[in-house]
Motif scaffolding. Structure first.
Motif, PDB file in Angstrom:
ATOM      1  N   TYR A   1     -47.769  27.315  10.397  1.00  0.00           N
ATOM      2  CA  TYR A   1     -47.590  28.742  10.153  1.00  0.00           C
ATOM      3  C   TYR A   1     -47.873  29.035   8.681  1.00  0.00           C
ATOM      4  CZ  TYR A   1     -45.158  28.479  14.591  1.00  0.00           C
ATOM      5  OH  TYR A   1     -44.842  28.230  15.909  1.00  0.00           O
ATOM      6  N   LEU A   2     -48.772  29.964   8.434  1.00  0.00           N
ATOM      7  CA  LEU A   2     -49.094  30.372   7.082  1.00  0.00           C
ATOM      8  C   LEU A   2     -48.119  31.486   6.665  1.00  0.00           C
ATOM      9  CD1 LEU A   2     -50.990  30.280   4.621  1.00  0.00           C
ATOM     10  CD2 LEU A   2     -52.404  31.975   5.787  1.00  0.00           C
ATOM     11  N   LEU A   3     -47.428  31.286   5.553  1.00  0.00           N
ATOM     12  CA  LEU A   3     -46.503  32.295   5.030  1.00  0.00           C
ATOM     13  C   LEU A   3     -47.281  33.240   4.131  1.00  0.00           C
ATOM     14  CD1 LEU A   3     -43.568  29.949   4.048  1.00  0.00           C
ATOM     15  CD2 LEU A   3     -43.830  31.280   6.137  1.00  0.00           C
ATOM     16  N   ARG A   4     -46.983  34.498   4.202  1.00  0.00           N
ATOM     17  CA  ARG A   4     -47.639  35.501   3.355  1.00  0.00           C
ATOM     18  C   ARG A   4     -46.665  36.157   2.456  1.00  0.00           C
ATOM     19  NH1 ARG A   4     -52.953  36.970   5.507  1.00  0.00           N
ATOM     20  NH2 ARG A   4     -53.238  35.604   7.252  1.00  0.00           N
TER      21      ARG A   4
ATOM     22  N   PRO B   1     -36.409  25.333   1.367  1.00  0.00           N
ATOM     23  CA  PRO B   1     -36.392  26.419   0.383  1.00  0.00           C
ATOM     24  C   PRO B   1     -37.826  26.802   0.031  1.00  0.00           C
ATOM     25  CG  PRO B   1     -35.117  24.510  -0.369  1.00  0.00           C
ATOM     26  CD  PRO B   1     -35.867  24.095   0.845  1.00  0.00           C
ATOM     27  N   ILE B   2     -38.087  28.091  -0.036  1.00  0.00           N
ATOM     28  CA  ILE B   2     -39.432  28.555  -0.376  1.00  0.00           C
ATOM     29  C   ILE B   2     -39.477  28.897  -1.855  1.00  0.00           C
ATOM     30  CG2 ILE B   2     -41.212  30.268   0.060  1.00  0.00           C
ATOM     31  CD1 ILE B   2     -40.006  30.541   2.869  1.00  0.00           C
TER      32      ILE B   2
ATOM     33  N   LYS C   1     -49.794  25.531  -0.507  1.00  0.00           N
ATOM     34  CA  LYS C   1     -50.602  26.303   0.451  1.00  0.00           C
ATOM     35  C   LYS C   1     -49.782  27.299   1.255  1.00  0.00           C
ATOM     36  CE  LYS C   1     -54.032  22.671   0.984  1.00  0.00           C
ATOM     37  NZ  LYS C   1     -54.665  21.730   1.919  1.00  0.00           N
ATOM     38  N   LYS C   2     -48.444  27.223   1.137  1.00  0.00           N
ATOM     39  CA  LYS C   2     -47.518  28.089   1.864  1.00  0.00           C
ATOM     40  C   LYS C   2     -47.702  27.962   3.383  1.00  0.00           C
ATOM     41  CE  LYS C   2     -46.566  31.280  -1.806  1.00  0.00           C
ATOM     42  NZ  LYS C   2     -46.290  32.636  -2.181  1.00  0.00           N
ATOM     43  N   ILE C   3     -47.718  26.724   3.832  1.00  0.00           N
ATOM     44  CA  ILE C   3     -47.846  26.438   5.265  1.00  0.00           C
ATOM     45  C   ILE C   3     -46.609  25.667   5.716  1.00  0.00           C
ATOM     46  CG2 ILE C   3     -49.161  25.231   7.050  1.00  0.00           C
ATOM     47  CD1 ILE C   3     -51.645  25.601   5.299  1.00  0.00           C
TER      48      ILE C   3
END
Length: 99
Positions: free
Chosen positions: A96-99, A34-35, A80-82
């Motif tokens: 993977y970096l999430l934007r 889950p983000i 870090k949203k990675i």
């Protein structure tokens, strides 16, 4: 609590009622992260990584089936949203970096 079943993502409550959140992914789904706000990263051991939106639509972030990079259990660094995706047999980790 969330679970995957043959390419579909579900939410289940304490009374065991299940709600379909997304469907139509590779049937070998096996990882959920889950983000935020009902969005998810879903992985398939065959090498497909999905971003699942609130409305159930999905985007393929990565598809390494052709290269035979099979995904092991994914991990998410929420700060870090990675998203980290280790491979099963190649001894590599993709990030993977999430934007």
């Amino acid at each position: 609590m969330y679970f995957l079943d043959s390419g579909s993502l579900y939410k289940i409550d304490p009374k065991k009622n299940k709600q379909l959140l997304a469907e139509g992914m590779d049937e070998n789904t096996d990882g959920i992260e889950p983000i935020a706000d009902s969005t998810f990263i879903v992985s398939c051991w065959t090498g497909v990584i999905y971003y699942v939106n609130k409305d159930g639509s999905k985007e393929i972030l990565s598809d390494t089936r052709k290269e035979e990079y099979y995904a092991a259990d994914i991990g998410l660094d929420k700060e870090k949203k990675i998203v980290y995706v280790p491979s099963l047999f190649k001894k590599t980790i993709a990030a993977y970096l999430l934007r």
